[in-house]
Motif scaffolding. Structure first.
Motif, short mmCIF file in Angstrom:
data_model
loop_
_atom_site.label_atom_id
_atom_site.label_comp_id
_atom_site.label_asym_id
_atom_site.label_seq_id
_atom_site.Cartn_x
_atom_site.Cartn_y
_atom_site.Cartn_z
N VAL A 1 -11.21 -0.04 5.14
CA VAL A 1 -10.02 -0.81 4.81
C VAL A 1 -8.90 -0.21 5.64
O VAL A 1 -8.57 0.96 5.48
CB VAL A 1 -9.70 -0.72 3.30
CG1 VAL A 1 -8.40 -1.44 2.99
CG2 VAL A 1 -10.84 -1.28 2.46
N ARG B 1 -5.33 -2.10 -3.64
CA ARG B 1 -6.03 -1.08 -2.82
C ARG B 1 -7.38 -0.73 -3.44
O ARG B 1 -8.38 -0.57 -2.75
CB ARG B 1 -5.16 0.16 -2.69
CG ARG B 1 -4.04 0.02 -1.71
CD ARG B 1 -3.34 1.36 -1.44
NE ARG B 1 -2.23 1.16 -0.54
CZ ARG B 1 -0.96 1.04 -0.93
NH1 ARG B 1 -0.65 1.13 -2.20
NH2 ARG B 1 -0.01 0.85 -0.05
N VAL C 1 -5.18 -7.82 2.97
CA VAL C 1 -6.11 -6.70 3.14
C VAL C 1 -6.84 -6.91 4.47
O VAL C 1 -7.43 -7.97 4.69
CB VAL C 1 -7.13 -6.65 1.97
CG1 VAL C 1 -8.13 -5.53 2.18
CG2 VAL C 1 -6.42 -6.52 0.63
N VAL D 1 -3.49 -2.46 3.47
CA VAL D 1 -3.24 -3.27 2.28
C VAL D 1 -1.73 -3.33 2.17
O VAL D 1 -1.07 -2.32 1.90
CB VAL D 1 -3.85 -2.64 1.00
CG1 VAL D 1 -3.52 -3.48 -0.22
CG2 VAL D 1 -5.35 -2.44 1.13
N ARG E 1 -9.84 -10.53 7.23
CA ARG E 1 -8.53 -10.51 6.58
C ARG E 1 -8.69 -11.25 5.26
O ARG E 1 -9.19 -12.37 5.23
CB ARG E 1 -7.51 -11.21 7.46
CG ARG E 1 -6.16 -11.43 6.82
CD ARG E 1 -5.27 -12.27 7.73
NE ARG E 1 -4.10 -12.73 7.04
CZ ARG E 1 -2.86 -12.41 7.38
NH1 ARG E 1 -2.65 -11.61 8.39
NH2 ARG E 1 -1.84 -12.88 6.70
N ALA F 1 -9.72 -3.56 -2.84
CA ALA F 1 -10.12 -3.56 -1.44
C ALA F 1 -11.22 -2.54 -1.18
O ALA F 1 -12.21 -2.82 -0.50
CB ALA F 1 -8.92 -3.27 -0.55
#
Length: 83
Positions: free
Chosen positions: A75, A60, A6, A78, A42, A63
């Motif tokens: 974001v 996702r 991510v 992903v 990261r 994230a």
């Protein structure tokens, strides 16, 4: 074991103080070709078993809801790491 990566970056419209400090340092050290630095983060999520569409969708969601601050960060990706 597969890894989901991510990548999170500060929103483009916000000041990035760390990036600005690094940009200044690079210029002082003679690396003036780099005019702007932005610093993000990261996050690596190790998955037990196969990465299915459902696992990737869950990553996702995590994230968006947990790993990033939606007020100041985006974001940007992903994805499953190539290892």
């Amino acid at each position: 074991m597969p890894t989901i990566v991510v990548d999170v970056m500060p929103k483009a419209e916000l000041l990035d103080p760390q990036g600005k400090a690094v940009t200044g340092s690079l210029a002082r050290l003679g690396h003036g070709a780099f005019q702007n630095v932005r610093i993000g983060k990261r996050i690596e999520l190790t998955v037990e078993g196969e990465v299915t569409d459902a696992v990737l969708a869950e990553a996702r969601q995590i994230a968006d809801e947990i790993l990033s601050n939606s007020v100041i960060e985006d974001v940007v990706s992903v994805e499953v790491a190539d290892r």
